[in-house]
Enzyme design. Structure first.
Site, short mmCIF file in Angstrom:
data_model
loop_
_atom_site.label_atom_id
_atom_site.label_comp_id
_atom_site.label_asym_id
_atom_site.label_seq_id
_atom_site.Cartn_x
_atom_site.Cartn_y
_atom_site.Cartn_z
N ASP A 188 17.92 75.34 46.77
CA ASP A 188 17.47 74.01 46.36
C ASP A 188 16.99 73.99 44.89
O ASP A 188 16.31 74.92 44.45
CB ASP A 188 16.33 73.59 47.29
CG ASP A 188 16.08 72.09 47.27
OD1 ASP A 188 16.82 71.38 46.59
OD2 ASP A 188 15.13 71.64 47.94
N HIS A 189 17.36 72.94 44.20
CA HIS A 189 16.92 72.73 42.81
C HIS A 189 17.20 73.93 41.90
O HIS A 189 16.32 74.42 41.20
CB HIS A 189 15.43 72.36 42.76
CG HIS A 189 15.21 70.89 43.05
ND1 HIS A 189 15.51 69.92 42.14
CD2 HIS A 189 14.78 70.26 44.16
CE1 HIS A 189 15.26 68.73 42.68
NE2 HIS A 189 14.83 68.91 43.91
N GLU A 297 25.39 69.69 45.88
CA GLU A 297 24.58 68.49 45.70
C GLU A 297 24.18 68.39 44.23
O GLU A 297 23.77 69.37 43.62
CB GLU A 297 23.32 68.55 46.57
CG GLU A 297 22.36 67.39 46.26
CD GLU A 297 21.43 67.02 47.40
OE1 GLU A 297 21.91 66.92 48.56
OE2 GLU A 297 20.24 66.84 47.15
N LYS A 339 4.96 63.56 48.03
CA LYS A 339 5.07 64.55 49.09
C LYS A 339 4.26 64.17 50.33
O LYS A 339 3.08 63.87 50.23
CB LYS A 339 4.58 65.92 48.59
CG LYS A 339 5.33 66.43 47.38
CD LYS A 339 6.72 66.89 47.74
CE LYS A 339 7.52 67.25 46.50
NZ LYS A 339 8.91 67.52 46.80
N HIS A 372 15.54 62.92 48.33
CA HIS A 372 14.61 64.03 48.16
C HIS A 372 13.18 63.59 48.44
O HIS A 372 12.87 62.41 48.34
CB HIS A 372 14.69 64.58 46.73
CG HIS A 372 15.91 65.43 46.51
ND1 HIS A 372 15.96 66.44 45.60
CD2 HIS A 372 17.13 65.40 47.11
CE1 HIS A 372 17.16 67.00 45.62
NE2 HIS A 372 17.89 66.38 46.52
ZN LIG Z 1 14.30 66.97 44.65
#
Ligand SMILES: [Zn+2]
Length: 527
Positions: A188-189, A297, A339, A372
């Site tokens: 991820d990222h 992605e 978050k 996200h």
């Molecule tokens: Zn993100």
């Protein structure tokens, strides 16, 4: 110790190492655990037979292992101590990355795969390497495929894990649950080919390419003069292309129109040109390494301003022109996706813009719209489900960690109070990494709270965010760490159940189709 060995001898002498799938299914239907007495437990859904060898996960006390048992000699590849019983060969394999690789070979369903051809996917994220059973128990009830392993470099550092370990944890827990519908694993990222290669080497098929550092945010605020001066420095073929394709043109979408003034078209070229070329390089690299077995992605969500629909259109059209195999794309949406808490902002405006983002994704290759920080955004889920037609990827991560903390609040009040107290001390550091607006002053004194009220801290916005982002500090606190993992191990099923319920809430509110008979009651190989 001997207790376990007696059980294994009994299982093999009754012929379970030669059982067929139907016989095993009957056993598995009884529930997840076989409490064989005392501290010994066999994870019943893990029972598998290959070439007259019985495989299963079991634990004695807090030590969990993969067991191989047979009347015949065992395959040699798995590492771990062997025990020779009367007429029975037994191997207690460690849950290591090496053994996870061997398990992938013997049981291919335990290895992560590309979910490119799956319509609805959910990024689960499991910072502890413990939550997978909860995730898959929710996922099997819905028309959805989970990305069980999903970590950013930031999370790896804060949790002191690495990609091979993250994939191994998911592998053994998938095996423990007997989940065989396929799952993804997401690096991820990631921002560089070097980091991408680390994820690929760990067999992760999904790469989330974060373009933050190759995009140029500055032109967003430049005036027309500055734009045209800088645009003039680009090469002639790029300039010609942007003039022909975008400048002054209007595109119609979902009841909305997007018009590029010449200056806005030039601005897009300046902001995204380098990022688009880099995306093409990364896509070629992935294709070279994995053929078609990867999910790329494109992430542009970690910017300071929401992605304008016109800019999304420009990026989508240019990725398509470069032939990039985009599986999903994550714009930054209007409003705040903080978050662990619900959406903050105007839900009507969100829906208006979201609809256009979805229409753009449909027009340029039909990639999934990726959301996200998608956990707990319950107030916008109905709109997200509606406009994507369920062709979407939803990323959650920390919300499962919060469910683990919830189990602590329920089962170990003293530890929970200590954790919350220490979370305050870690907040300042953690808030540098995450965008949150936590009001620490609004959090009541945990010492003054009754045990039965502790769970309220998990539902109130500010304490929830505080605990959400301070996982690094809490998990790296040596005093807390041991007690935390011990409490979760003692309450393993309660932990799985909490995660399962919370994930289900997400899937239900999104409107993902629910299977009529629910989860494990139906054969899972239906596709
Ligand atoms: Zn993100």
């Amino acid at each position: 110790m001997e207790h376990m060995e007696n059980i294994v001898r009994l299982l093999v002498s009754s012929g379970l190492d030669k059982a067929d799938r139907n016989q095993l299914d009957v056993l598995k239907r009884e529930g997840p655990l076989w409490i064989a007495g005392g501290e010994t437990r066999i994870y019943r859904r893990s029972l598998q037979v290959r070439d007259s060898v019985l495989y299963f996960v079991a634990s004695e006390g807090t030590e969990k292992r993969l067991y191989l048992a047979s009347a015949r000699p065992l395959p040699r590849m798995f590492q771990g101590p062997t025990v020779q019983l009367e007429g029975v060969h037994l191997l207690k394999a460690e849950l290591s990355t090496e053994n996870a690789g061997h398990l992938h070979e013997v049981f291919p369903f335990t290895a992560p795969v590309s979910l490119r051809d799956k319509k609805t996917t959910i990024g689960c994220g499991d910072r502890l390497g413990l939550a997978t059973p909860g995730h898959v128990r929710a996922a099997v009830k819905y028309d959805v495929y989970p990305v069980l392993a999903q970590q950013s470099i930031r999370e790896l550092i804060l949790t002191r894990r690495d990609y091979p370990g993250v994939v191994a944890d998911a592998t053994f827990l998938v095996f423990q649950e007997g989940y065989d519908r396929g799952y993804g694993a997401d690096g991820d990222h990631l921002k560089t080919i070097k980091d991408i290669d680390v994820a690929l080497a760990a067999r992760m098929p999904m790469i989330t390419l974060d373009l933050t550092e190759v995009m140029s945010p500055e032109p967003a605020t430049w005036d027309g003069n500055r734009i045209s001066v800088e645009f003039g420095k680009l090469d002639e073929s790029t300039r010609q292309h942007v003039r022909d394709e975008y400048a002054g043109r209007t595109f119609a979408f979902a009841g909305a129109t997007i018009t590029f003034t010449p200056s806005e078209a030039e601005r897009c070229a300046l902001m995204y040109g380098r990022a688009l070329d880099f995306s093409r390089d990364v896509d070629r690299h992935l294709k070279e390494k994995r053929g078609d077995g990867y999910d790329l992605e494109i992430s542009i969500d970690e910017t300071t301003a929401p992605t304008l629909p016109a800019h999304h259109l420009f990026i989508a059209a240019e990725l398509a022109r470069r032939g990039v195999a985009v599986n999903s794309l994550a714009p930054r949406f209007v409003g705040e996706f903080q978050k662990g808490i619900d959406y903050i902002g105007d839900t009507v405006e969100f829906e208006r813009q979201f609809e256009v983002h979805c229409a753009i994704a449909r027009r340029y290759g039909g990639y999934k719209v990726s959301i996200h920080s998608g956990s707990d955004k319950f107030s916008v889920y109905p709109a997200i489900g509606r406009h994507t037609g369920m062709r979407l990827h939803l990323k959650t991560a920390g919300t499962s960690w919060l469910e683990a903390v919830r189990v602590i609040a329920r089962t170990n009040p003293a530890l929970f109070r200590e954790m919350l107290g220490k979370a305050f001390a870690s907040f300042e550091e953690a808030a540098k990494l995450y965008h949150v607006t936590t009001n620490l002053a609004a959090i009541p004194d945990v010492q003054a709270c009754a045990d039965s009220d502790l769970e309220r801290f998990m539902d109130a916005k500010d304490s929830r965010q505080l605990l959400h982002i301070t996982y690094g500090g809490l998990l790296n606190d040596l005093e807390l760490r041991g007690a935390f993992f011990q409490t979760l191990a003692r309450n393993e099923e309660a932990h799985y159940l909490a995660v399962e319920k919370h994930m289900e809430k997400h899937l239900r509110l999104l409107g993902v189709r629910e299977y009529p008979f629910g989860g494990y009651a139906v054969p899972t190989r239906t596709e």
